[in-house]
Enzyme design. Structure first.
Site, mmCIF file in Angstrom:
data_model
loop_
_atom_site.group_PDB
_atom_site.id
_atom_site.type_symbol
_atom_site.label_atom_id
_atom_site.label_comp_id
_atom_site.label_asym_id
_atom_site.label_seq_id
_atom_site.Cartn_x
_atom_site.Cartn_y
_atom_site.Cartn_z
ATOM 1 N N SER A 1 3.909 -1.739 10.422
ATOM 2 C CA SER A 1 5.369 -1.815 10.624
ATOM 3 C C SER A 1 5.946 -3.188 10.298
ATOM 4 O O SER A 1 6.911 -3.636 10.929
ATOM 5 C CB SER A 1 5.755 -1.379 12.046
ATOM 6 O OG SER A 1 5.394 -0.024 12.249
ATOM 7 N N GLU B 1 -4.907 -4.616 10.887
ATOM 8 C CA GLU B 1 -3.890 -3.577 11.042
ATOM 9 C C GLU B 1 -4.118 -2.844 12.362
ATOM 10 O O GLU B 1 -4.924 -1.900 12.407
ATOM 11 C CB GLU B 1 -3.962 -2.584 9.879
ATOM 12 C CG GLU B 1 -3.691 -3.195 8.526
ATOM 13 C CD GLU B 1 -3.145 -2.171 7.529
ATOM 14 O OE1 GLU B 1 -2.158 -2.495 6.865
ATOM 15 O OE2 GLU B 1 -3.677 -1.047 7.448
ATOM 16 N N HIS C 1 -9.229 1.385 5.457
ATOM 17 C CA HIS C 1 -7.917 1.621 6.079
ATOM 18 C C HIS C 1 -8.095 2.596 7.249
ATOM 19 O O HIS C 1 -8.897 3.526 7.173
ATOM 20 C CB HIS C 1 -6.936 2.181 5.045
ATOM 21 C CG HIS C 1 -5.528 2.125 5.542
ATOM 22 N ND1 HIS C 1 -5.031 3.046 6.427
ATOM 23 C CD2 HIS C 1 -4.538 1.231 5.331
ATOM 24 C CE1 HIS C 1 -3.786 2.727 6.733
ATOM 25 N NE2 HIS C 1 -3.466 1.626 6.087
ATOM 26 N N GLY D 1 2.930 2.634 10.728
ATOM 27 C CA GLY D 1 3.866 3.730 10.515
ATOM 28 C C GLY D 1 4.613 4.154 11.769
ATOM 29 O O GLY D 1 5.255 5.203 11.796
ATOM 30 N N GLU E 1 -6.416 5.011 8.165
ATOM 31 C CA GLU E 1 -6.205 6.419 7.806
ATOM 32 C C GLU E 1 -7.473 7.003 7.192
ATOM 33 O O GLU E 1 -7.804 8.171 7.406
ATOM 34 C CB GLU E 1 -4.999 6.533 6.852
ATOM 35 C CG GLU E 1 -3.690 6.278 7.596
ATOM 36 C CD GLU E 1 -2.589 5.646 6.772
ATOM 37 O OE1 GLU E 1 -2.672 5.642 5.538
ATOM 38 O OE2 GLU E 1 -1.631 5.130 7.392
ATOM 39 N N GLY F 1 3.112 -1.005 4.238
ATOM 40 C CA GLY F 1 3.153 0.415 3.905
ATOM 41 C C GLY F 1 4.565 0.839 3.544
ATOM 42 O O GLY F 1 5.067 0.559 2.447
ATOM 43 N N GLY F 2 5.246 1.472 4.477
ATOM 44 C CA GLY F 2 6.570 2.062 4.228
ATOM 45 C C GLY F 2 7.549 1.144 3.519
ATOM 46 O O GLY F 2 8.219 1.554 2.561
ATOM 47 N N ASN G 1 0.870 -1.178 0.000
ATOM 48 C CA ASN G 1 0.000 0.000 0.000
ATOM 49 C C ASN G 1 0.904 1.224 0.000
ATOM 50 O O ASN G 1 1.495 1.568 1.023
ATOM 51 C CB ASN G 1 -0.900 -0.036 1.249
ATOM 52 C CG ASN G 1 -1.733 1.227 1.400
ATOM 53 O OD1 ASN G 1 -1.808 2.045 0.476
ATOM 54 N ND2 ASN G 1 -2.352 1.395 2.557
ATOM 55 N N TRP G 2 0.980 1.841 -1.160
ATOM 56 C CA TRP G 2 1.907 2.975 -1.291
ATOM 57 C C TRP G 2 1.384 4.251 -0.630
ATOM 58 O O TRP G 2 2.097 5.236 -0.524
ATOM 59 C CB TRP G 2 2.191 3.257 -2.775
ATOM 60 C CG TRP G 2 2.955 2.186 -3.478
ATOM 61 C CD1 TRP G 2 3.388 0.993 -2.954
ATOM 62 C CD2 TRP G 2 3.382 2.195 -4.837
ATOM 63 N NE1 TRP G 2 4.056 0.272 -3.911
ATOM 64 C CE2 TRP G 2 4.064 0.994 -5.080
ATOM 65 C CE3 TRP G 2 3.252 3.116 -5.892
ATOM 66 C CZ2 TRP G 2 4.620 0.677 -6.325
ATOM 67 C CZ3 TRP G 2 3.796 2.816 -7.138
ATOM 68 C CH2 TRP G 2 4.479 1.606 -7.340
ATOM 69 N N LYS G 3 0.118 4.255 -0.269
ATOM 70 C CA LYS G 3 -0.511 5.445 0.326
ATOM 71 C C LYS G 3 -0.304 6.652 -0.616
ATOM 72 O O LYS G 3 -0.254 6.463 -1.825
ATOM 73 C CB LYS G 3 0.021 5.678 1.746
ATOM 74 C CG LYS G 3 -0.110 4.407 2.592
ATOM 75 C CD LYS G 3 0.164 4.605 4.059
ATOM 76 C CE LYS G 3 0.015 3.267 4.777
ATOM 77 N NZ LYS G 3 0.173 3.384 6.224
HETATM 78 P P1 13P Z 1 3.402 0.641 7.618
HETATM 79 O O1 13P Z 1 3.881 -0.676 7.048
HETATM 80 O O2 13P Z 1 4.096 1.822 7.063
HETATM 81 O O3 13P Z 1 3.332 0.601 9.109
HETATM 82 O O4 13P Z 1 1.869 0.787 7.104
HETATM 83 C C1 13P Z 1 1.019 -0.282 7.231
HETATM 84 C C2 13P Z 1 -0.227 0.043 6.505
HETATM 85 O O5 13P Z 1 -0.948 0.932 6.889
HETATM 86 C C3 13P Z 1 -0.543 -0.726 5.291
HETATM 87 O O6 13P Z 1 -1.819 -0.470 4.843
#
Ligand code: 13P
Length: 256
Positions: free
Chosen positions: A218, A172, A100, A178, A102, A239-240, A9-11
């Site tokens: 993470s 999640e 998600h 993050g 967010e 994510g990251g 997930n590149w956000k």
């Molecule tokens: P991180 O891997 O950056 O913690 O993000 C997880 C995430 O929100 C994937 O959707």
């Protein structure tokens, strides 16, 4: 055997040109180190504006699939700035991330909307990656199972057995997203087993055993193997670490 997935997930990261170069690297590394398990697939979720281009680039790589990060629940209409499921389907999306944390936190996405988005996706044969998970204060109060159960109940449990089997669930924990603080392997397994149990109570064990449940928060090239080794963890929503091709490939290969 149920499907295993590692999804990136590149956000809101990567312009179109940056998306192109990241996918080029991912494809190059996947050619050098191919996926040997037929049940494992890779999902890439770039921002909307990169979807079509990334979709064209992964075309022909049968283990790599395209996902959007969101969709609207209506098929079309006066919803300025929104993107519908048929639009995503036509440009080659197979998956869409919904719910998600967010989007729940910053865009008021709630379970009622998510139930509608799930319906819209399944109607068009797209696979929802449904995110659930508790806040830190909810875990500190010992309410994590209650919260996740109510998210599943409110957004998914109106579905038929045949429909819910198509949904991918991503657990999640919000406190792990993050933050660099990942759930321990035991915490992840405990919640994944709980999610499977709740699904089994509603739809039967056979159905629960077929559903792919991903861990997100993470997850990185160092901890992925331990997390994915758990019986009920079928992969990750990353994510990251999905923004760095080498790390993402190592995470993919950690899902044995
Ligand atoms: P991180 O891997 O950056 O913690 O993000 C997880 C995430 O929100 C994937 O959707």
């Amino acid at each position: 055997m149920r499907k295993k997935i590692v999804a990136g997930n590149w956000k809101m990261n990567n312009t179109l040109s940056q998306s192109i170069s990241l996918v080029e690297n991912i494809i190059k590394l996947l050619k050098e180190k191919p996926i040997m398990q037929s049940e494992l697939c890779v999902v890439i979720a770039p921002p909307f504006i990169s979807l079509e281009k990334v979709g064209n680039m992964i075309n022909g790589h049968k283990e790599v699939f395209l996902s959007a990060q969101n969709c609207h629940s209506e098929i079309k209409g006066a919803y300025t700035g929104e993107v519908s499921v048929p639009m995503l389907k036509e440009i080659g999306c197979n998956y869409v991330i919904i719910g998600h944390s967010e989007r729940r936190a910053y865009f008021n996405e709630n379970d009622e909307t998510l139930a509608k988005k799930t319906n819209a996706l399944l109607k068009e044969d797209l696979i929802p990656i449904f995110c659930c998970g508790e806040l830190l204060i909810e875990r500190q109060a010992g309410n994590q199972e209650k919260i996740v159960k109510s998210q599943l109940n409110n957004a998914l449990f109106h579905l038929s057995k045949e429909q819910i089997k198509k949904v991918v669930i991503a657990y999640e924990p919000v406190w792990a997203i993050g933050t660099g603080v990942t759930a321990t392997s035991a915490q992840a397994q405990e919640m994944h087993a709980f999610i499977r149990k709740v699904i089994a109570e509603k739809y039967g064990t056979d159905c629960a055993e077929e559903i792919t449940i991903l861990y997100g928060g993470s997850c990185n090239a160092k901890n992925a193997q331990e997390l994915f080794a758990n019986a009920d963890v079928d992969g990750g929503l990353i994510g990251g670490a999905s923004l760095i091709a080498e790390d993402f490939i190592n995470i993919i290969h950690a899902n044995k």
